[in-house]
Design a protein around this motif. Structure first.
Motif, PDB file in Angstrom:
ATOM      1  N   VAL A  35       0.817  -1.208   0.000  1.00 50.71           N
ATOM      2  CA  VAL A  35       0.000   0.000   0.000  1.00 50.71           C
ATOM      3  C   VAL A  35       0.853   1.262   0.000  1.00 50.71           C
ATOM      4  O   VAL A  35       0.521   2.246  -0.664  1.00 50.71           O
ATOM      5  CB  VAL A  35      -0.976  -0.027   1.202  1.00 50.71           C
ATOM      6  CG1 VAL A  35      -0.239   0.062   2.541  1.00 50.71           C
ATOM      7  CG2 VAL A  35      -2.012   1.062   1.112  1.00 50.71           C
ATOM      8  N   ASP A  53      -9.469  -1.217   6.127  1.00 49.37           N
ATOM      9  CA  ASP A  53      -9.549  -2.334   7.080  1.00 49.37           C
ATOM     10  C   ASP A  53      -8.127  -2.881   7.218  1.00 49.37           C
ATOM     11  O   ASP A  53      -7.770  -3.896   6.622  1.00 49.37           O
ATOM     12  CB  ASP A  53     -10.503  -3.397   6.521  1.00 49.37           C
ATOM     13  CG  ASP A  53     -10.709  -4.547   7.502  1.00 49.37           C
ATOM     14  OD1 ASP A  53     -10.374  -4.389   8.691  1.00 49.37           O
ATOM     15  OD2 ASP A  53     -11.209  -5.602   7.060  1.00 49.37           O
ATOM     16  N   HIS A 220     -11.286 -15.243   3.328  1.00 43.02           N
ATOM     17  CA  HIS A 220     -10.193 -14.431   3.863  1.00 43.02           C
ATOM     18  C   HIS A 220     -10.351 -14.469   5.378  1.00 43.02           C
ATOM     19  O   HIS A 220     -11.475 -14.417   5.887  1.00 43.02           O
ATOM     20  CB  HIS A 220     -10.341 -12.995   3.336  1.00 43.02           C
ATOM     21  CG  HIS A 220      -9.244 -12.090   3.752  1.00 43.02           C
ATOM     22  ND1 HIS A 220      -9.103 -11.637   5.046  1.00 43.02           N
ATOM     23  CD2 HIS A 220      -8.218 -11.533   3.048  1.00 43.02           C
ATOM     24  CE1 HIS A 220      -8.041 -10.841   5.110  1.00 43.02           C
ATOM     25  NE2 HIS A 220      -7.493 -10.763   3.915  1.00 43.02           N
ATOM     26  N   LYS A 224     -14.824  -8.846   5.971  1.00 43.95           N
ATOM     27  CA  LYS A 224     -15.946  -8.107   6.553  1.00 43.95           C
ATOM     28  C   LYS A 224     -17.250  -8.456   5.825  1.00 43.95           C
ATOM     29  O   LYS A 224     -17.221  -8.776   4.629  1.00 43.95           O
ATOM     30  CB  LYS A 224     -15.702  -6.591   6.430  1.00 43.95           C
ATOM     31  CG  LYS A 224     -14.504  -6.112   7.220  1.00 43.95           C
ATOM     32  CD  LYS A 224     -14.759  -6.198   8.710  1.00 43.95           C
ATOM     33  CE  LYS A 224     -13.599  -5.760   9.557  1.00 43.95           C
ATOM     34  NZ  LYS A 224     -12.445  -6.651   9.606  1.00 43.95           N
ATOM     35  N   ALA A 250     -10.158  -9.695   0.445  1.00 45.34           N
ATOM     36  CA  ALA A 250     -10.965 -10.431  -0.529  1.00 45.34           C
ATOM     37  C   ALA A 250     -11.970  -9.528  -1.241  1.00 45.34           C
ATOM     38  O   ALA A 250     -12.907 -10.007  -1.881  1.00 45.34           O
ATOM     39  CB  ALA A 250     -11.684 -11.585   0.156  1.00 45.34           C
ATOM     40  N   THR A 252     -14.193  -6.995  -0.240  1.00 47.37           N
ATOM     41  CA  THR A 252     -15.555  -6.664   0.212  1.00 47.37           C
ATOM     42  C   THR A 252     -15.908  -5.193  -0.042  1.00 47.37           C
ATOM     43  O   THR A 252     -16.974  -4.889  -0.604  1.00 47.37           O
ATOM     44  CB  THR A 252     -15.710  -6.972   1.714  1.00 47.37           C
ATOM     45  OG1 THR A 252     -15.236  -8.293   1.957  1.00 47.37           O
ATOM     46  CG2 THR A 252     -17.156  -6.853   2.158  1.00 47.37           C
ATOM     47  N   GLU A 253     -15.025  -4.295   0.355  1.00 51.45           N
ATOM     48  CA  GLU A 253     -15.328  -2.863   0.210  1.00 51.45           C
ATOM     49  C   GLU A 253     -15.417  -2.484  -1.273  1.00 51.45           C
ATOM     50  O   GLU A 253     -16.257  -1.667  -1.666  1.00 51.45           O
ATOM     51  CB  GLU A 253     -14.254  -2.009   0.903  1.00 51.45           C
ATOM     52  CG  GLU A 253     -14.185  -2.191   2.415  1.00 51.45           C
ATOM     53  CD  GLU A 253     -13.345  -3.381   2.891  1.00 51.45           C
ATOM     54  OE1 GLU A 253     -12.912  -4.196   2.025  1.00 51.45           O
ATOM     55  OE2 GLU A 253     -13.116  -3.504   4.099  1.00 51.45           O
ATOM     56  N   GLU A 268      -3.711  -4.445  -2.399  1.00 50.63           N
ATOM     57  CA  GLU A 268      -3.668  -5.648  -1.560  1.00 50.63           C
ATOM     58  C   GLU A 268      -2.339  -6.358  -1.790  1.00 50.63           C
ATOM     59  O   GLU A 268      -1.920  -6.580  -2.919  1.00 50.63           O
ATOM     60  CB  GLU A 268      -4.856  -6.576  -1.885  1.00 50.63           C
ATOM     61  CG  GLU A 268      -4.776  -7.982  -1.333  1.00 50.63           C
ATOM     62  CD  GLU A 268      -4.568  -8.061   0.192  1.00 50.63           C
ATOM     63  OE1 GLU A 268      -5.271  -7.350   0.929  1.00 50.63           O
ATOM     64  OE2 GLU A 268      -3.680  -8.821   0.619  1.00 50.63           O
TER      65      GLU A 268
HETATM   66  C1  LIG Z   1      -8.054  -6.944   7.614  1.00 45.37           C
HETATM   67  S1  LIG Z   1      -7.637  -7.546   6.031  1.00 45.37           S
HETATM   68  C2  LIG Z   1      -8.838  -6.795   4.938  1.00 45.37           C
HETATM   69  C3  LIG Z   1     -10.016  -7.690   4.646  1.00 45.37           C
HETATM   70  C4  LIG Z   1     -11.084  -7.016   3.767  1.00 45.37           C
HETATM   71  N1  LIG Z   1     -11.764  -5.985   4.499  1.00 45.37           N
HETATM   72  C5  LIG Z   1     -12.113  -8.039   3.289  1.00 45.37           C
HETATM   73  O1  LIG Z   1     -13.285  -7.948   3.688  1.00 45.37           O
HETATM   74  O2  LIG Z   1     -11.741  -8.923   2.545  1.00 45.37           O
HETATM   75  C6  LIG Z   1      -6.170  -6.678   5.747  1.00 45.37           C
HETATM   76  C7  LIG Z   1      -5.514  -6.974   4.418  1.00 45.37           C
HETATM   77  O3  LIG Z   1      -4.412  -6.086   4.272  1.00 45.37           O
HETATM   78  C8  LIG Z   1      -3.413  -6.744   3.526  1.00 45.37           C
HETATM   79  N2  LIG Z   1      -2.152  -6.047   3.809  1.00 45.37           N
HETATM   80  C9  LIG Z   1      -1.394  -6.124   4.918  1.00 45.37           C
HETATM   81  N3  LIG Z   1      -0.318  -5.327   4.817  1.00 45.37           N
HETATM   82  C10 LIG Z   1      -0.419  -4.711   3.608  1.00 45.37           C
HETATM   83  C11 LIG Z   1       0.387  -3.782   2.914  1.00 45.37           C
HETATM   84  N4  LIG Z   1       1.522  -3.308   3.436  1.00 45.37           N
HETATM   85  N5  LIG Z   1      -0.010  -3.368   1.699  1.00 45.37           N
HETATM   86  C12 LIG Z   1      -1.164  -3.857   1.143  1.00 45.37           C
HETATM   87  N6  LIG Z   1      -1.961  -4.743   1.753  1.00 45.37           N
HETATM   88  C13 LIG Z   1      -1.595  -5.171   2.968  1.00 45.37           C
HETATM   89  C14 LIG Z   1      -3.456  -8.193   4.024  1.00 45.37           C
HETATM   90  O4  LIG Z   1      -2.930  -9.089   3.062  1.00 45.37           O
HETATM   91  C15 LIG Z   1      -4.949  -8.385   4.270  1.00 45.37           C
HETATM   92  O5  LIG Z   1      -5.576  -9.032   3.189  1.00 45.37           O
END
Ligand SMILES: C[S@@+](CC[C@H](N)C(=O)[O-])C[C@H]1O[C@@H](n2cnc3c(N)ncnc32)[C@H](O)[C@@H]1O
Length: 289
Positions: A35, A53, A220, A224, A250, A252-253, A268
């Motif tokens: 990100v 999220d 996932h 959410k 996955a 959702t948003e 992601e």
């Molecule tokens: C809490 S989950 C999000 C789930 C999402 N809200 C859903 O409903 O599918 C956080 C996500 O952030 C991703 N993530 C973690 N660190 C990241 C980074 N530095 N850059 C991009 N994505 C990252 C993880 O692989 C994970 O899928």
């Protein structure tokens, strides 16, 4: 980590949203990658809504992975996902959080707003990062999960909520978009805290259940429910707005944005989740909008 600094990227920060592009990115896609590397390439003041999220960083040290399959109807407590992305030393987690939130401050329009999911594990860090970045908190929302998974050890209360912080970046006045009428008209018979025609409160009674279609392409660990994201999008954005999803998981948003006639751009880290998200997006029910 970010490959360029904010200043180095000033040169490419032109033309916020041109047709189907936002900066160098096509809209309505999830980009696989870190990100921080991608946020710096987004133009300033180019997105209308952010739904974040992030990792809650709650996997530290533990070797267990709660698995509540088989206990139908309990919806699940948060999972210790035991992934590297959810297991940073506190100092690194704070730096990471401050870094992505300061980029959000830059890319969000003053008329827009940001929602961040969390629990007590991380929401204090997010709150501090908001304040340090001059993102004013509009509301703290408690997402009450009536069907929360019981505390198996019997050593704590049953954890049955997550917290959302809703903030905006406008410095001189509060220009952020909020559809007050829609929030009042909103009705969900299963939400015992919301009556149609009454003001929406800061406690949302939404079970952590997912419909079959939400899981049909794979799971996932911290996915959410669409219902939470739909509510956020409906009260704080307009059709055609651009929704930024920094941690798409996955999808959702992004799916909620697509099904409600908004544009989206997601980031992601893990290709396996991008693949699930893309399948979900291909099967989106745009007739819902
Ligand atoms: C809490 S989950 C999000 C789930 C999402 N809200 C859903 O409903 O599918 C956080 C996500 O952030 C991703 N993530 C973690 N660190 C990241 C980074 N530095 N850059 C991009 N994505 C990252 C993880 O692989 C994970 O899928």
């Amino acid at each position: 980590m970010a490959s360029k600094t904010y200043k180095e990227n000033q040169a490419v920060l032109i033309a916020p949203v041109m047709g189907t592009k936002i900066g160098q990115y096509e809209l309505n896609q999830i980009v696989c990658g870190d990100v921080l590397e991608h946020l710096v390439s987004l133009p300033s003041q180019s997105v209308d809504l952010v739904i974040a999220d992030p990792p809650y960083n709650l996997s530290q040290g533990a070797k267990i992975n709660f698995n509540n399959q088989g206990l139908k109807g309990f919806g699940g407590e948060w999972n210790k996902v035991m992934e590297d992305w959810d297991n940073l030393p506190l100092g690194d987690y704070m730096r990471f959080t401050f870094d992505w939130i300061s980029q959000i401050k830059r890319v969000l329009k003053p008329t827009g707003s940001i929602w961040v999911f969390g629990t007590y594990h991380n929401i204090g860090v997010v709150n501090l990062a908001f304040q340090m970045s001059k993102i004013e908190i509009i509301n703290e929302v408690i997402w009450y999960k009536r069907n929360a998974f019981p505390n198996l050890a019997g050593r704590r209360l049953t954890a049955s909520h997550e917290t959302l912080l809703w903030g905006h970046t406008g410095e001189k006045k509060r220009e952020y978009y909020f559809d007050y009428q829609k929030s009042k008209d909103f009705s969900d018979p299963s939400d015992l805290m919301k009556s149609e025609g009454k003001q929406m409160r800061t406690v949302w009674d939404i079970p952590n259940n997912k419909e079959t279609r939400e899981l049909q392409f794979g799971k996932h660990p911290t996915q959410k429910p669409l219902s939470v994201c739909n509510r956020i999008i409906s009260i704080s954005s307009k059709p055609e707005d651009v929704v930024l999803v920094p941690f798409a998981g996955a999808g959702t948003e992004c799916l909620a944005a697509k099904e409600s006639g908004r544009h989206f751009i997601g980031f992601e880290l893990e290709q396996q989740y991008v693949d699930i998200a893309n399948q979900r997006l291909s099967a989106a029910n745009t007739a819902l909008f």
